[in-house]
Design an enzyme around this catalytic site. Structure first.
Site, PDB file in Angstrom:
ATOM      1  N   GLU A 275       0.841  -1.208   0.000  1.00  0.00           N
ATOM      2  CA  GLU A 275       0.000   0.000   0.000  1.00  0.00           C
ATOM      3  C   GLU A 275       0.874   1.255   0.000  1.00  0.00           C
ATOM      4  O   GLU A 275       0.797   2.076   0.919  1.00  0.00           O
ATOM      5  CB  GLU A 275      -0.888   0.014   1.245  1.00  0.00           C
ATOM      6  CG  GLU A 275      -1.803  -1.184   1.399  1.00  0.00           C
ATOM      7  CD  GLU A 275      -2.498  -1.218   2.766  1.00  0.00           C
ATOM      8  OE1 GLU A 275      -2.178  -0.390   3.643  1.00  0.00           O
ATOM      9  OE2 GLU A 275      -3.361  -2.083   2.942  1.00  0.00           O
ATOM     10  N   CYS A 346      -2.892  33.519   9.692  1.00  0.00           N
ATOM     11  CA  CYS A 346      -2.659  34.144  10.993  1.00  0.00           C
ATOM     12  C   CYS A 346      -2.278  33.128  12.062  1.00  0.00           C
ATOM     13  O   CYS A 346      -3.014  32.918  13.037  1.00  0.00           O
ATOM     14  CB  CYS A 346      -3.886  34.931  11.394  1.00  0.00           C
ATOM     15  SG  CYS A 346      -4.164  36.257  10.238  1.00  0.00           S
ATOM     16  N   GLU A 347      -1.190  32.444  11.839  1.00  0.00           N
ATOM     17  CA  GLU A 347      -0.633  31.521  12.834  1.00  0.00           C
ATOM     18  C   GLU A 347       0.875  31.501  12.635  1.00  0.00           C
ATOM     19  O   GLU A 347       1.340  31.445  11.494  1.00  0.00           O
ATOM     20  CB  GLU A 347      -1.148  30.089  12.626  1.00  0.00           C
ATOM     21  CG  GLU A 347      -2.605  29.935  12.926  1.00  0.00           C
ATOM     22  CD  GLU A 347      -2.951  28.555  13.469  1.00  0.00           C
ATOM     23  OE1 GLU A 347      -2.075  27.874  14.032  1.00  0.00           O
ATOM     24  OE2 GLU A 347      -4.116  28.182  13.315  1.00  0.00           O
TER      25      GLU A 347
END
Ligand code: LLP
Length: 443
Positions: A275, A346-347
């Protein structure tokens, strides 16, 4: 190896100048390279050829239809973890008989959809899930092709948030209980128990933990067979790391990984499923972004770009390192300096690179954030009400917009004010609030 290279000083995806894509589609935008996807799939399938692999692309890494269809054309199946991913894999043309359904929290509806489609295998991660799958399958008059995902309690030595094979992680059936539960599952009439599955984490940069997990799987297979239980398939999950460009010792090659597989479980006579996600798509994608402005602080220079953590979350979430390169190759005489490459969100975590040595940059310059094809757009959001990033596929000298930008208008059209807020004067401002778009439902 990938197909993003400078040609005559311009960064190209195969034969297409990335500036041309940015001019036609705007930024930020994801760009994928067909030739790179094809190369990665071929390298992996050739390395694993001795064990006759069934390769099911983990579409959580990149659920873009064009990406999946490109891999499906080469023979890839899909590993899906939700009804949405199942629908996406089918829509991209992956035959149901090559789809594995994984995931720790499948609902009855998702099980029904998987069984109705006729998937290859459903990987079950707990006893209650086994019972539910048994019931759903019996109601449908079917037997569900089932594997038990076991948790081998092996530390993958990768980022804590993407480790999945330790006993304290939520995934898989505990190693010590696997034998008892497998035996019980074989007695459930709605299940056709085919084998065992394992996935210990993502971005592994050492094959050691794979070997350890696969050896445990091998021991389990011997134990189960000694009890007369049938094991036809082994699903070895994904997890092989890719080079982001900041590794000290590089990452294992597909050949190293294939050797670990062949040495540990190659002789068990099982069909072996894989996978892979990141390994197939990671280096096949870049995120294009333009410099909005340069902000000089007293201690730092900030290069503010128009992509944000909503477009590419990995640096904010995992402190992930992505190479960032200008679309125009820097002059050899250029003076490089340390800057912070940040987005407009805004971080403070909206930082793509901190104190990174970069060539001189100016407003309007186009940059490519590399190795963004895996878990890039897939984990995107509209945080700060930003449009969802468009995706472009390149093949040779052609390119096509394969996923349109989901605009703010598109998103606003799906919001509705409740009747009590429609066309009433606002108490605070005296202004009138009207439905933003479309018709408000009355009720
Ligand atoms: N199989 C299962 C059951 C999985 O949970 C995953 C990934 C894969 C296969 C594919 O793993 P890969 O070959 O891509 O390593 N968002 C994170 C990665 C999360 C991986 C989750 N599961 C990141 O950006 O690093």
């Amino acid at each position: 190896m990938d197909h993003f290279q400078y040609r005559q000083g311009r960064l190209c995806a195969e034969d297409v100048d990335l500036e041309d894509i940015a001019d036609s589609v705007g930024t930020p935008a994801y760009v994928y390279s067909t030739a790179t996807l094809e190369r990665h799939y071929r390298v992996l399938s050739e390395a694993l050829a001795p064990v006759a692999p069934t390769i099911c692309f983990a579409i959580k890494a990149n659920p873009n239809l064009a990406v999946i269809a490109t891999l499906a054309r080469l023979g890839a199946g899909a590993d899906v973890v939700s009804g949405g991913e199942l629908a996406t894999a089918l829509a991209a043309g992956v035959p149901a008989g090559r789809i594995v359904f994984s995931g720790v929290g499948k609902s009855a509806d998702e099980m029904r959809a998987a069984l109705a489609a006729g998937v290859l295998q459903i990987n079950v991660e707990s006893e209650p899930e086994l019972e539910l799958l048994d019931r759903v399958a019996r109601e449908m008059g079917l037997r569900a092709p089932t594997a038990l995902r076991v948790n081998p309690d092996v530390d993958a030595h990768t980022h804590d948030k993407i480790s999945t094979g330790r006993c304290e992680d939520k995934f898989g059936i505990e190693w010590t209980a696997a034998h008892r539960i497998y035996a019980r599952a074989t007695s459930l009439p709605g299940l056709d128990l085919a084998g065992v599955a394992v996935h210990i984490g993502s971005q592994l940069t050492d094959v050691g933990p794979f070997r350890e997990a696969f050896r445990r799987l091998r021991d389990l297979v011997f134990m189960l067979r000694a009890d007369g239980l049938v094991i036809r398939t082994l699903d070895l999950g994904g997890g092989l790391g890719v080079p982001y460009g900041n590794e000290d010792d590089g990452v294992p090659t597909p050949a190293d990984y294939a050797a670990a597989v062949a040495d540990t479980v190659g002789d068990l006579g099982c069909r072996i499923l894989f996978e892979p996600g990141r390994m197939l798509v990671g280096n096949a994608g870049v995120l294009l972004t333009r410099v909005v402005r340069i902000k000089e602080g007293s201690t730092r220079t900030f290069v503010i770009v128009d992509a944000g953590m909503n477009d590419l979350l990995r640096p904010a979430l995992y402190d992930a390192w992505h190479n960032i390169v200008p679309a125009r190759e820097p002059e050899s005489s250029a003076e490089w300096s340390d800057v912070d490459v940040v987005g407009p969100i805004c971080e403070t975590s909206d930082t793509f690179a901190s104190q990174r040595r970069m060539p001189p940059l100016a407003e309007g310059d186009l940059l490519a954030i590399r190795t963004a094809g895996a878990y890039g757009r897939a984990m995107g959001s509209a945080y700060n009400v930003r449009s969802l990033t468009p995706e472009i596929m390149v093949a040779g000298s052609r390119f096509a917009l394969v996923h349109e930008r989901v605009s703010v208008d598109d998103m606003l059209a799906r919001q509705h004010l409740p009747p009590w807020l429609v066309s009433r004067p606002s108490a605070l401002t005296g202004s009138t609030i009207v439905p933003a778009a479309g018709k408000a439902r009355s009720g």
